[in-house]
Design an enzyme around this catalytic site. Sequence first.
Site, PDB file in Angstrom:
ATOM      1  N   SER A  46       2.013  46.362  10.669  1.00  0.00           N
ATOM      2  CA  SER A  46       2.024  46.643   9.246  1.00  0.00           C
ATOM      3  C   SER A  46       3.310  47.287   8.752  1.00  0.00           C
ATOM      4  O   SER A  46       3.542  47.380   7.548  1.00  0.00           O
ATOM      5  CB  SER A  46       0.843  47.559   8.901  1.00  0.00           C
ATOM      6  N   SER A  73       1.860  48.212  15.211  1.00  0.00           N
ATOM      7  CA  SER A  73       2.513  48.078  13.911  1.00  0.00           C
ATOM      8  C   SER A  73       3.939  48.582  13.832  1.00  0.00           C
ATOM      9  O   SER A  73       4.585  48.424  12.799  1.00  0.00           O
ATOM     10  CB  SER A  73       1.673  48.782  12.833  1.00  0.00           C
ATOM     11  N   LYS A  95       8.005  54.582   5.841  1.00  0.00           N
ATOM     12  CA  LYS A  95       6.843  53.748   5.521  1.00  0.00           C
ATOM     13  C   LYS A  95       5.971  54.455   4.498  1.00  0.00           C
ATOM     14  O   LYS A  95       5.728  55.661   4.605  1.00  0.00           O
ATOM     15  CB  LYS A  95       6.049  53.480   6.805  1.00  0.00           C
TER      16      LYS A  95
END
Length: 482
Positions: free
Chosen positions: A151, A175, A76
């Site tokens: 996210s 997330s 990420k």
Amino acid sequence: MKYKTFAAARQALVHGETSCEALVSSFLERIDARNDDLNAFLSVDRDGALNHARYLDSQRQRGNERPLDGLVLGVKDTISIRGQQLTCGSKMLADFTSSYDATVIARLREAGAIFIGKTNCDAFGMGSTNETSYFGPVAHPQQADYVPGGSSGGSAAAVAAGLCHAALGSDTGGSVRQPAAFCGAVGLKPTYGRVSRYGLVAYASSLDTIGPLTHSVQDAATLLGCLAGRDGHDATTASVPCPDYSAACSQPIDGLAVGLPQEYFDDALDADIERMIQAQVEALQDAGATVTHVSLPHTAYTVPTYYVLATAEASSNLARYDGVRYGHRTNTAPPADADALEHLYRQTRTEGFGDEVKRRIMVGTYTLSTGAYKAYYDKAQRVRRLIRNDFDRVFDTVDVLLAPVTPGTAFRKQAADDPLAMYRSDRYTVAANLAGVPGLALPIGAHPTPPHLPVGLQLLGRPFDEATLLQVGAHLERANAA
């Protein structure tokens, strides 16, 4: 695809049926074929991944093997890798390059992991749909007009679409777990303090955790074994022994006590998802686990408590982006009657932050203001303690909690147009972050109604007892595959 899980790839590698370079090449081909449509990867380190794979192959020929040799990993883009971009999905850091490795990156690299690229995410981790990224939304791997969750939506989509064996995400209010459930992947949120946050760009420092998204519970256990442990760079990491997580996956579950929190099975939960979860409950009972209904009475306060505390911490953490030290800096000149420094701050942040980030900064700044501090921030901290007490009390009687991850399956894009609806969708995930307990999301099948999107459940456990979550999760995974 061949060698979908790392466990399968590892076996093939051990038996000489493939190589690290071949594994990387196969994923690069899939990225070339699918990423333009998915937008899961923001950048792909093609040369770096191939060169590292060749190095690992040469080391293996000399007898130097590592536990994660051949693991192809997405990361990420809120986690630092030295010499690579670190955008946080934001215009504010669109041109920023990290100068050091996060602790999780250093540990995984030492263990043999290969980093194939940085994955897309909601800007600064603020969002539940992956629609707030400056670089465009991520598409759901099964339905392009649906969201993958957020996210860590890029990480979840990349894993589910077979673009990598696994990916790292961060979980501040769900997330990792929510996009895992939406996309049909396994997502593990470790206990706060189990995995170092050094090198993770901060959103809400008392809530943020780094965790893996994988194709299997076994792969999640393997990664956690390398990620977990005390880190001198992060004072919040705990000196708590780390068990053999992989071994836990093969342990029987007879005699375990499973709790069903009644507040998580409310009117908002889709009826078909509830039926699917009930089938999982019956599978646990058939295997010898006892199941009881329990109560977490302060669940109704988790979403407002979370959005007071998380935004307050975000307001503080994001104050560093001022256009002076690093990141985006406005090129517009101040009006003749304006203060130059104030104009620099204001215009830089206006241009660099997206609407959702600005919204959360403003909410957080207000809750920390003199007139609102006691009414909101101080009260939210007190309620957070009550939420943690609920979990402590329940875990006196049960070993693990079983609950839905989200009220429904993935939904169509444009959800970010209704931020309150997006916040309410976090109703089953934020409590684990507020209480600091571990959570594991795993897929349990496809929803019976079109477009038949994935459904997940989550297991919540005692602090630092990820092993029991993996034990129960692996059993359910085997039962569902039978």
